[in-house]
Design a protein around this motif. Structure first.
Motif, PDB file in Angstrom:
ATOM      1  N   ARG A  31     -47.914 -27.486  10.927  1.00  0.00           N
ATOM      2  CA  ARG A  31     -46.602 -28.100  10.674  1.00  0.00           C
ATOM      3  C   ARG A  31     -45.679 -27.120   9.951  1.00  0.00           C
ATOM      4  NH1 ARG A  31     -49.922 -32.744   8.928  1.00  0.00           N
ATOM      5  NH2 ARG A  31     -50.158 -34.119  10.759  1.00  0.00           N
ATOM      6  N   ALA A  32     -46.255 -26.324   9.039  1.00  0.00           N
ATOM      7  CA  ALA A  32     -45.432 -25.343   8.322  1.00  0.00           C
ATOM      8  C   ALA A  32     -44.841 -24.315   9.284  1.00  0.00           C
ATOM      9  CB  ALA A  32     -46.272 -24.645   7.247  1.00  0.00           C
ATOM     10  N   LEU A  33     -45.610 -23.905  10.286  1.00  0.00           N
ATOM     11  CA  LEU A  33     -45.102 -22.965  11.289  1.00  0.00           C
ATOM     12  C   LEU A  33     -44.033 -23.626  12.155  1.00  0.00           C
ATOM     13  CD1 LEU A  33     -48.464 -21.330  12.438  1.00  0.00           C
ATOM     14  CD2 LEU A  33     -46.679 -20.226  11.082  1.00  0.00           C
ATOM     15  N   TRP A  34     -44.325 -24.820  12.629  1.00  0.00           N
ATOM     16  CA  TRP A  34     -43.406 -25.501  13.545  1.00  0.00           C
ATOM     17  C   TRP A  34     -42.131 -25.956  12.837  1.00  0.00           C
ATOM     18  CZ3 TRP A  34     -47.674 -24.197  15.965  1.00  0.00           C
ATOM     19  CH2 TRP A  34     -47.696 -24.191  17.357  1.00  0.00           C
ATOM     20  N   ASP A  35     -42.227 -26.288  11.535  1.00  0.00           N
ATOM     21  CA  ASP A  35     -41.035 -26.725  10.800  1.00  0.00           C
ATOM     22  C   ASP A  35     -40.016 -25.595  10.643  1.00  0.00           C
ATOM     23  OD1 ASP A  35     -41.981 -29.274  10.525  1.00  0.00           O
ATOM     24  OD2 ASP A  35     -42.710 -29.023   8.465  1.00  0.00           O
ATOM     25  N   ASP A  36     -40.496 -24.347  10.666  1.00  0.00           N
ATOM     26  CA  ASP A  36     -39.605 -23.192  10.548  1.00  0.00           C
ATOM     27  C   ASP A  36     -39.842 -22.271  11.741  1.00  0.00           C
ATOM     28  OD1 ASP A  36     -37.634 -21.683   9.413  1.00  0.00           O
ATOM     29  OD2 ASP A  36     -38.902 -20.771   7.881  1.00  0.00           O
ATOM     30  N   GLN A  37     -39.860 -22.893  12.910  1.00  0.00           N
ATOM     31  CA  GLN A  37     -40.294 -22.224  14.131  1.00  0.00           C
ATOM     32  C   GLN A  37     -39.458 -20.989  14.460  1.00  0.00           C
ATOM     33  OE1 GLN A  37     -40.260 -23.504  18.740  1.00  0.00           O
ATOM     34  NE2 GLN A  37     -41.319 -24.936  17.378  1.00  0.00           N
ATOM     35  N   ALA A  38     -38.135 -21.098  14.388  1.00  0.00           N
ATOM     36  CA  ALA A  38     -37.274 -19.977  14.771  1.00  0.00           C
ATOM     37  C   ALA A  38     -37.537 -18.754  13.900  1.00  0.00           C
ATOM     38  CB  ALA A  38     -35.806 -20.393  14.691  1.00  0.00           C
ATOM     39  N   ALA A  39     -37.677 -18.984  12.602  1.00  0.00           N
ATOM     40  CA  ALA A  39     -37.903 -17.859  11.689  1.00  0.00           C
ATOM     41  C   ALA A  39     -39.262 -17.217  11.939  1.00  0.00           C
ATOM     42  CB  ALA A  39     -37.791 -18.335  10.244  1.00  0.00           C
ATOM     43  N   TRP A  40     -40.293 -18.060  12.126  1.00  0.00           N
ATOM     44  CA  TRP A  40     -41.615 -17.512  12.372  1.00  0.00           C
ATOM     45  C   TRP A  40     -41.674 -16.791  13.715  1.00  0.00           C
ATOM     46  CZ3 TRP A  40     -45.236 -16.324   9.137  1.00  0.00           C
ATOM     47  CH2 TRP A  40     -45.368 -17.038   7.943  1.00  0.00           C
ATOM     48  N   ALA A  41     -41.011 -17.329  14.732  1.00  0.00           N
ATOM     49  CA  ALA A  41     -41.012 -16.676  16.041  1.00  0.00           C
ATOM     50  C   ALA A  41     -40.425 -15.270  15.941  1.00  0.00           C
ATOM     51  CB  ALA A  41     -40.218 -17.520  17.038  1.00  0.00           C
ATOM     52  N   GLU A  42     -39.317 -15.137  15.241  1.00  0.00           N
ATOM     53  CA  GLU A  42     -38.698 -13.821  15.073  1.00  0.00           C
ATOM     54  C   GLU A  42     -39.583 -12.894  14.246  1.00  0.00           C
ATOM     55  OE1 GLU A  42     -36.490 -10.501  15.007  1.00  0.00           O
ATOM     56  OE2 GLU A  42     -36.328 -12.221  16.370  1.00  0.00           O
ATOM     57  N   ARG A  43     -40.175 -13.434  13.191  1.00  0.00           N
ATOM     58  CA  ARG A  43     -41.003 -12.616  12.307  1.00  0.00           C
ATOM     59  C   ARG A  43     -42.232 -12.081  13.043  1.00  0.00           C
ATOM     60  NH1 ARG A  43     -42.937 -14.913   6.383  1.00  0.00           N
ATOM     61  NH2 ARG A  43     -43.712 -12.912   5.528  1.00  0.00           N
ATOM     62  N   ILE A  44     -42.869 -12.917  13.838  1.00  0.00           N
ATOM     63  CA  ILE A  44     -44.069 -12.518  14.567  1.00  0.00           C
ATOM     64  C   ILE A  44     -43.725 -11.475  15.631  1.00  0.00           C
ATOM     65  CG2 ILE A  44     -45.921 -13.301  16.079  1.00  0.00           C
ATOM     66  CD1 ILE A  44     -46.253 -14.262  13.232  1.00  0.00           C
ATOM     67  N   ARG A  45     -42.661 -11.698  16.393  1.00  0.00           N
ATOM     68  CA  ARG A  45     -42.289 -10.766  17.454  1.00  0.00           C
ATOM     69  C   ARG A  45     -41.834  -9.428  16.876  1.00  0.00           C
ATOM     70  NH1 ARG A  45     -41.405 -13.391  22.449  1.00  0.00           N
ATOM     71  NH2 ARG A  45     -39.721 -11.989  23.060  1.00  0.00           N
ATOM     72  N   ALA A  46     -41.132  -9.467  15.748  1.00  0.00           N
ATOM     73  CA  ALA A  46     -40.714  -8.209  15.111  1.00  0.00           C
ATOM     74  C   ALA A  46     -41.929  -7.416  14.648  1.00  0.00           C
ATOM     75  CB  ALA A  46     -39.780  -8.509  13.931  1.00  0.00           C
ATOM     76  N   PHE A  47     -42.923  -8.114  14.127  1.00  0.00           N
ATOM     77  CA  PHE A  47     -44.149  -7.433  13.686  1.00  0.00           C
ATOM     78  C   PHE A  47     -44.896  -6.830  14.879  1.00  0.00           C
ATOM     79  CE2 PHE A  47     -48.658  -7.311  12.552  1.00  0.00           C
ATOM     80  CZ  PHE A  47     -48.613  -6.636  11.348  1.00  0.00           C
ATOM     81  N   ALA A  48     -44.911  -7.558  16.006  1.00  0.00           N
ATOM     82  CA  ALA A  48     -45.563  -7.044  17.210  1.00  0.00           C
ATOM     83  C   ALA A  48     -44.893  -5.756  17.671  1.00  0.00           C
ATOM     84  CB  ALA A  48     -45.537  -8.092  18.313  1.00  0.00           C
ATOM     85  N   VAL A  49     -43.562  -5.739  17.660  1.00  0.00           N
ATOM     86  CA  VAL A  49     -42.834  -4.535  18.072  1.00  0.00           C
ATOM     87  C   VAL A  49     -43.132  -3.385  17.116  1.00  0.00           C
ATOM     88  CG1 VAL A  49     -40.543  -3.527  18.356  1.00  0.00           C
ATOM     89  CG2 VAL A  49     -41.009  -5.823  19.223  1.00  0.00           C
ATOM     90  N   GLN A  50     -43.049  -3.655  15.830  1.00  0.00           N
ATOM     91  CA  GLN A  50     -43.277  -2.624  14.817  1.00  0.00           C
ATOM     92  C   GLN A  50     -44.683  -2.037  14.920  1.00  0.00           C
ATOM     93  OE1 GLN A  50     -42.671  -4.000  10.764  1.00  0.00           O
ATOM     94  NE2 GLN A  50     -44.216  -2.570  10.014  1.00  0.00           N
ATOM     95  N   SER A  51     -45.662  -2.902  15.165  1.00  0.00           N
ATOM     96  CA  SER A  51     -47.062  -2.460  15.140  1.00  0.00           C
ATOM     97  C   SER A  51     -47.525  -1.856  16.453  1.00  0.00           C
ATOM     98  CB  SER A  51     -47.964  -3.645  14.791  1.00  0.00           C
ATOM     99  OG  SER A  51     -47.610  -4.220  13.549  1.00  0.00           O
ATOM    100  N   LEU A  52     -47.011  -2.357  17.573  1.00  0.00           N
ATOM    101  CA  LEU A  52     -47.598  -2.003  18.862  1.00  0.00           C
ATOM    102  C   LEU A  52     -46.711  -1.152  19.767  1.00  0.00           C
ATOM    103  CD1 LEU A  52     -49.305  -5.414  19.713  1.00  0.00           C
ATOM    104  CD2 LEU A  52     -50.371  -3.344  18.786  1.00  0.00           C
TER     105      LEU A  52
END
Length: 275
Positions: A184-205
């Protein structure tokens, strides 16, 4: 369907586990219910013997006592015998095996024994019970179904414009409630988490992509191109606030999935390319 609470009552109605001090020469013949994960073999390190592993969820000793504490069974052998034993064990829900106990809840496999059980054998009835789907209803995530082979509750949920699989790791109702709080914590702030996860994927991979995963003559990939190749398939959460985002990377890494793990507290912390 059967409720989790009702299933737990039925599952733990057997006798407690325990191993007598004495054991018949040549091991003891026991009968048990195979864990849904089945039997598997591994070789570590390469060139060494193979190890067969499986778990009996509930099992009966020669004296007729049924034990509800899982029994972990192993055997060190060759690759060919490992495969043959896996074929025999994985073709059945209830198996009879001769074992030598090595601990209270561990044993060494000596042989797989062909036996015929009566239709009303308690273990067959309990095996059928264990195969009954168990569900949990949640206002946010709908119907979650227990996947006993994986140890999680699975459902679907909307993430952005997509419908993805969501998995809640939990061994009991308390852990399930905690895993749901993580989700629920992820889904309640879905847009922010989606951007944060994808940015980390780009940075790392992305650097790894451009250093080692380009086809001959292929131009270096841009961050926008890398993002466009990410397609979220599932999110797994646990009771401690941990999460794993699983992406289908398409051709980014030649068919490898992309795994981003982290916690609610620390955010994404690791990117990997499982096979």
């Amino acid at each position: 369907m059967i409720s989790l609470r009702r299933l737990l009552v039925l599952l733990f109605s057997g006798a407690p586990a325990g191993v007598p001090a004495a054991e018949p020469p040549g091991g003891e013949l026991i009968t048990g219910i195979m864990h849904p994960a089945g039997a598997a073999g591994s070789q570590t390190p390469p060139g060494a013997d193979w190890t067969l592993r499986f778990t009996l969820e509930e099992w009966r000793r020669a004296d007729g006592t049924i034990h509800t504490t899982p029994l972990s069974v192993t055997r060190t052998t060759t690759h060919n015998e490992t495969q043959a034993l896996m074929d025999r064990l994985n073709s059945r829900r209830v198996v009879s095996v001769r074992v030598r106990f090595t601990g209270e809840n561990t044993a060494e496999l000596l042989d797989v024994v062909d036996t015929r059980l009566a239709a009303d054998d308690p273990l067959l009835l309990r095996a059928e019970l264990l195969s009954t789907p168990v569900t949990h209803e949640d206002e946010r995530f709908g119907t979650l179904v227990l996947d006993r082979s994986a140890g999680w509750w699975e459902g679907t949920a909307a993430w952005g414009a997509d419908t993805i699989v969501v998995q809640m790791e939990a061994e009991n109702e308390v852990e399930l409630a905690a895993s749901l709080r993580t989700a629920r914590a992820l889904w309640d702030d879905q847009a922010a988490w989606a951007e944060r996860i994808r940015a980390f994927a780009v940075q790392s991979l992305l650097p790894r992509k451009n250093e080692s995963w380009l086809d001959e003559g292929e131009a270096k990939m841009t961050p926008a191109g890398f993002r466009a190749g990410l397609r979220l398939e599932s999110v797994t959460v646990d009771a401690e606030g941990g999460f794993t985002f699983w992406y289908d990377g398409g051709d980014l890494f030649w068919g490898h999935s992309i795994e981003i793990t982290g916690t609610l507290r620390d955010g994404p912390t690791r990117a990997d390319l499982p096979g």
